[in-house]
Write a protein that holds these residues in place. Structure first.
Motif, PDB file in Angstrom:
ATOM      1  N   MET A   1       0.837  -1.224   0.000  1.00  0.00           N
ATOM      2  CA  MET A   1       0.000   0.000   0.000  1.00  0.00           C
ATOM      3  C   MET A   1       0.864   1.264   0.000  1.00  0.00           C
ATOM      4  SD  MET A   1      -3.229  -0.348  -0.229  1.00  0.00           S
ATOM      5  CE  MET A   1      -3.979   1.124   0.463  1.00  0.00           C
ATOM      6  N   ASN A   2       2.179   1.142   0.028  1.00  0.00           N
ATOM      7  CA  ASN A   2       3.018   2.328   0.100  1.00  0.00           C
ATOM      8  C   ASN A   2       3.498   2.802  -1.265  1.00  0.00           C
ATOM      9  OD1 ASN A   2       2.800   2.481   2.823  1.00  0.00           O
ATOM     10  ND2 ASN A   2       4.570   1.210   3.234  1.00  0.00           N
ATOM     11  N   SER A   3       2.909   2.302  -2.322  1.00  0.00           N
ATOM     12  CA  SER A   3       3.342   2.735  -3.644  1.00  0.00           C
ATOM     13  C   SER A   3       2.958   4.188  -3.861  1.00  0.00           C
ATOM     14  CB  SER A   3       2.696   1.875  -4.723  1.00  0.00           C
ATOM     15  OG  SER A   3       1.326   2.169  -4.803  1.00  0.00           O
ATOM     16  N   LYS A   4       3.698   4.847  -4.765  1.00  0.00           N
ATOM     17  CA  LYS A   4       3.464   6.268  -5.060  1.00  0.00           C
ATOM     18  C   LYS A   4       1.997   6.533  -5.464  1.00  0.00           C
ATOM     19  CE  LYS A   4       7.221   9.206  -5.389  1.00  0.00           C
ATOM     20  NZ  LYS A   4       8.295   8.603  -4.853  1.00  0.00           N
ATOM     21  N   GLN A   5       1.388   5.562  -6.138  1.00  0.00           N
ATOM     22  CA  GLN A   5       0.030   5.755  -6.628  1.00  0.00           C
ATOM     23  C   GLN A   5      -0.981   5.999  -5.504  1.00  0.00           C
ATOM     24  OE1 GLN A   5       2.086   3.405  -7.951  1.00  0.00           O
ATOM     25  NE2 GLN A   5       2.339   4.505  -9.889  1.00  0.00           N
ATOM     26  N   ASP A   6      -0.640   5.567  -4.297  1.00  0.00           N
ATOM     27  CA  ASP A   6      -1.578   5.708  -3.188  1.00  0.00           C
ATOM     28  C   ASP A   6      -1.550   7.099  -2.561  1.00  0.00           C
ATOM     29  OD1 ASP A   6      -2.598   3.160  -3.365  1.00  0.00           O
ATOM     30  OD2 ASP A   6      -0.925   2.311  -2.236  1.00  0.00           O
ATOM     31  N   VAL A   7      -0.582   7.924  -2.974  1.00  0.00           N
ATOM     32  CA  VAL A   7      -0.493   9.274  -2.425  1.00  0.00           C
ATOM     33  C   VAL A   7      -1.234  10.229  -3.357  1.00  0.00           C
ATOM     34  CG1 VAL A   7       1.058  11.153  -1.793  1.00  0.00           C
ATOM     35  CG2 VAL A   7       1.707   8.800  -1.274  1.00  0.00           C
ATOM     36  N   THR A   8      -2.314  10.809  -2.850  1.00  0.00           N
ATOM     37  CA  THR A   8      -3.045  11.808  -3.638  1.00  0.00           C
ATOM     38  C   THR A   8      -2.260  13.103  -3.582  1.00  0.00           C
ATOM     39  OG1 THR A   8      -5.110  10.766  -2.955  1.00  0.00           O
ATOM     40  CG2 THR A   8      -5.285  12.961  -3.910  1.00  0.00           C
ATOM     41  N   SER A   9      -1.947  13.670  -4.748  1.00  0.00           N
ATOM     42  CA  SER A   9      -1.133  14.888  -4.756  1.00  0.00           C
ATOM     43  C   SER A   9      -1.934  16.121  -5.163  1.00  0.00           C
ATOM     44  CB  SER A   9       0.058  14.716  -5.704  1.00  0.00           C
ATOM     45  OG  SER A   9      -0.423  14.451  -7.009  1.00  0.00           O
ATOM     46  N   SER A  10      -3.183  15.914  -5.592  1.00  0.00           N
ATOM     47  CA  SER A  10      -3.992  17.049  -6.028  1.00  0.00           C
ATOM     48  C   SER A  10      -5.304  17.084  -5.261  1.00  0.00           C
ATOM     49  CB  SER A  10      -4.248  16.921  -7.529  1.00  0.00           C
ATOM     50  OG  SER A  10      -5.396  17.638  -7.887  1.00  0.00           O
ATOM     51  N   TYR A  11      -5.644  18.266  -4.734  1.00  0.00           N
ATOM     52  CA  TYR A  11      -6.885  18.416  -3.970  1.00  0.00           C
ATOM     53  C   TYR A  11      -8.097  18.121  -4.851  1.00  0.00           C
ATOM     54  CZ  TYR A  11      -9.964  20.368  -0.354  1.00  0.00           C
ATOM     55  OH  TYR A  11     -10.916  20.535   0.619  1.00  0.00           O
ATOM     56  N   LEU A  31      -4.514  14.640   1.540  1.00  0.00           N
ATOM     57  CA  LEU A  31      -3.588  14.427   0.438  1.00  0.00           C
ATOM     58  C   LEU A  31      -2.176  14.727   0.910  1.00  0.00           C
ATOM     59  CD1 LEU A  31      -3.770  17.472  -2.014  1.00  0.00           C
ATOM     60  CD2 LEU A  31      -5.111  17.366   0.070  1.00  0.00           C
ATOM     61  N   GLY A  32      -1.207  14.390   0.056  1.00  0.00           N
ATOM     62  CA  GLY A  32       0.195  14.624   0.393  1.00  0.00           C
ATOM     63  C   GLY A  32       0.824  13.413   1.044  1.00  0.00           C
ATOM     64  N   PRO A  33       2.113  13.524   1.398  1.00  0.00           N
ATOM     65  CA  PRO A  33       2.831  12.395   1.985  1.00  0.00           C
ATOM     66  C   PRO A  33       2.216  11.962   3.309  1.00  0.00           C
ATOM     67  CG  PRO A  33       4.106  14.428   2.166  1.00  0.00           C
ATOM     68  CD  PRO A  33       2.927  14.742   1.308  1.00  0.00           C
ATOM     69  N   LYS A  34       2.384  10.683   3.647  1.00  0.00           N
ATOM     70  CA  LYS A  34       1.752  10.156   4.872  1.00  0.00           C
ATOM     71  C   LYS A  34       2.618  10.353   6.118  1.00  0.00           C
ATOM     72  CE  LYS A  34      -1.961   7.980   3.083  1.00  0.00           C
ATOM     73  NZ  LYS A  34      -2.468   8.914   2.088  1.00  0.00           N
ATOM     74  N   GLY A  59      -0.010  23.237  -2.866  1.00  0.00           N
ATOM     75  CA  GLY A  59       1.330  23.754  -2.588  1.00  0.00           C
ATOM     76  C   GLY A  59       1.876  23.227  -1.270  1.00  0.00           C
ATOM     77  N   ILE A  60       1.043  23.209  -0.249  1.00  0.00           N
ATOM     78  CA  ILE A  60       1.489  22.715   1.064  1.00  0.00           C
ATOM     79  C   ILE A  60       1.549  21.192   1.071  1.00  0.00           C
ATOM     80  CG2 ILE A  60       0.873  22.626   3.530  1.00  0.00           C
ATOM     81  CD1 ILE A  60       0.005  25.598   3.171  1.00  0.00           C
ATOM     82  N   ALA A  61       0.606  20.558   0.345  1.00  0.00           N
ATOM     83  CA  ALA A  61       0.580  19.089   0.284  1.00  0.00           C
ATOM     84  C   ALA A  61       1.748  18.507  -0.514  1.00  0.00           C
ATOM     85  CB  ALA A  61      -0.738  18.613  -0.312  1.00  0.00           C
ATOM     86  N   ALA A  62       2.465  19.342  -1.253  1.00  0.00           N
ATOM     87  CA  ALA A  62       3.655  18.856  -1.967  1.00  0.00           C
ATOM     88  C   ALA A  62       4.713  18.383  -0.966  1.00  0.00           C
ATOM     89  CB  ALA A  62       4.224  19.959  -2.856  1.00  0.00           C
ATOM     90  N   HIS A  63       4.642  18.906   0.272  1.00  0.00           N
ATOM     91  CA  HIS A  63       5.654  18.555   1.288  1.00  0.00           C
ATOM     92  C   HIS A  63       5.057  18.042   2.606  1.00  0.00           C
ATOM     93  CE1 HIS A  63       8.901  20.378  -1.090  1.00  0.00           C
ATOM     94  NE2 HIS A  63       7.974  21.244  -1.445  1.00  0.00           N
ATOM     95  N   HIS A  64       3.762  18.185   2.801  1.00  0.00           N
ATOM     96  CA  HIS A  64       3.139  17.814   4.077  1.00  0.00           C
ATOM     97  C   HIS A  64       1.828  17.075   3.834  1.00  0.00           C
ATOM     98  CE1 HIS A  64       5.749  20.534   6.475  1.00  0.00           C
ATOM     99  NE2 HIS A  64       5.735  21.249   5.364  1.00  0.00           N
ATOM    100  N   ARG A  65       1.465  16.236   4.784  1.00  0.00           N
ATOM    101  CA  ARG A  65       0.123  15.651   4.776  1.00  0.00           C
ATOM    102  C   ARG A  65      -0.856  16.760   5.134  1.00  0.00           C
ATOM    103  NH1 ARG A  65      -1.940  11.086   9.135  1.00  0.00           N
ATOM    104  NH2 ARG A  65      -4.042  10.757   8.296  1.00  0.00           N
TER     105      ARG A  65
END
Length: 284
Positions: A1-11, A31-34, A59-65
């Protein structure tokens, strides 16, 4: 479940989920990193999940959950909307704890900034850092007038077939009018599974809560020891900008950012600069 696809990067693509706590089903998106300390977004009067500027969230989710949610009785969340900022803060804490979180950063805009102040005072161990924008302290100058200004600008908007936020959030200069139109267009980028708009009863309850906040005795903000980034435009009609200066003066560890030729929605007008500043502040 830790694949990149599981991280939503867009609101725009973040699914709306629910978590139940305290008799309420809270609707939220994340969204963003877990990893790391999540940033919980606390929103403004009349707002639902779709009212966050996607440039700020992404913009904030690019670096934070990042976690945004509808408070009790708002949008897709169940229950009855409280008539005090303190009760809204208690609900926000209930929601945060329901997600199993023990430490968060808070980003509060307008009414959300009032809620953030209360959470920092009542649950200091829960909060690492605060970013509060377009907001004021309890008893702040002009806050009790929010109802009158909101009603006036809603009528103005109806008469000119515009969104009230064009008047409430932005200046009437060429820059302000253009920024308002761009912001309102960004709010429509999400096409699928949009949130329910706020019910009139919930909106009236929120207005009462803000009015009460404006009439309260000033609270002792020196008890908030967390670092706080305080931001606003230089011409805020809703929560006059002098409140932002007042907050920065009274918070022991604060940094102040004021955007030129900008109103209540200064962080949305200057989203590039705001996101860069917020990321730098959160990374310290």
């Amino acid at each position: 479940m830790n694949s990149k696809q599981d991280v939503t990067s867009s609101y725009q693509d973040a699914p709306t989920r629910t978590v139940s706590a305290g008799g309420v089903d809270f609707a939220y998106r994340e969204l963003g990193p877990k990893t790391g300390v999540p940033v919980v977004f606390l929103t403004h009067l009349a707002a639902v999940l779709d009212n966050w500027d996607p440039r700020v969230v992404d913009g904030i989710a690019a670096h934070h959950r990042v976690i945004a949610f509808d408070n009790r009785g708002v949008g897709a969340s169940t229950g009855t909307t409280p008539k005090s900022i303190q009760a809204m803060a208690a609900d926000a804490v209930t929601f945060i704890r329901a997600l199993g979180l023990t430490k968060v950063d808070l980003l509060g805009f307008s009414m959300g900034g009032m809620i953030a102040q209360v959470i920092a005072q009542t649950e200091p161990d829960l909060v690492r850092k605060l970013i509060i924008a377009g907001t004021g302290p309890a008893g702040g100058e002009g806050i009790k007038n929010v109802t009158r200004i909101s009603n006036l600008d809603t009528v103005r908007a109806l008469l000119t077939l515009q969104d009230p936020k064009q008047f409430l959030f932005f200046t009437r200069t060429a820059n302000g009018k253009r920024a308002g139109k761009e912001f309102l267009a960004r709010l429509k980028e999400r096409k699928n599974n949009r949130d329910k708009s706020i019910a009139p009863r919930a909106y009236v309850a929120q207005l009462k809560a803000i009015h009460r906040w404006g009439l309260e005795k000033p609270s002792d903000l020196s008890v908030i020891h967390q670092p706080v980034l305080v931001a606003n435009g230089d011409h805020d009609r809703m929560v006059p900008t002098k409140n932002t200066h007042d907050l920065a003066r009274r918070l022991p560890d604060s940094e102040l950012v004021i955007y030129p030729d900008a109103g209540h929605g200064g962080i949305f007008q200057f989203h590039d600069r705001f996101v860069a500043k917020a990321l730098e502040f959160l990374a310290r």
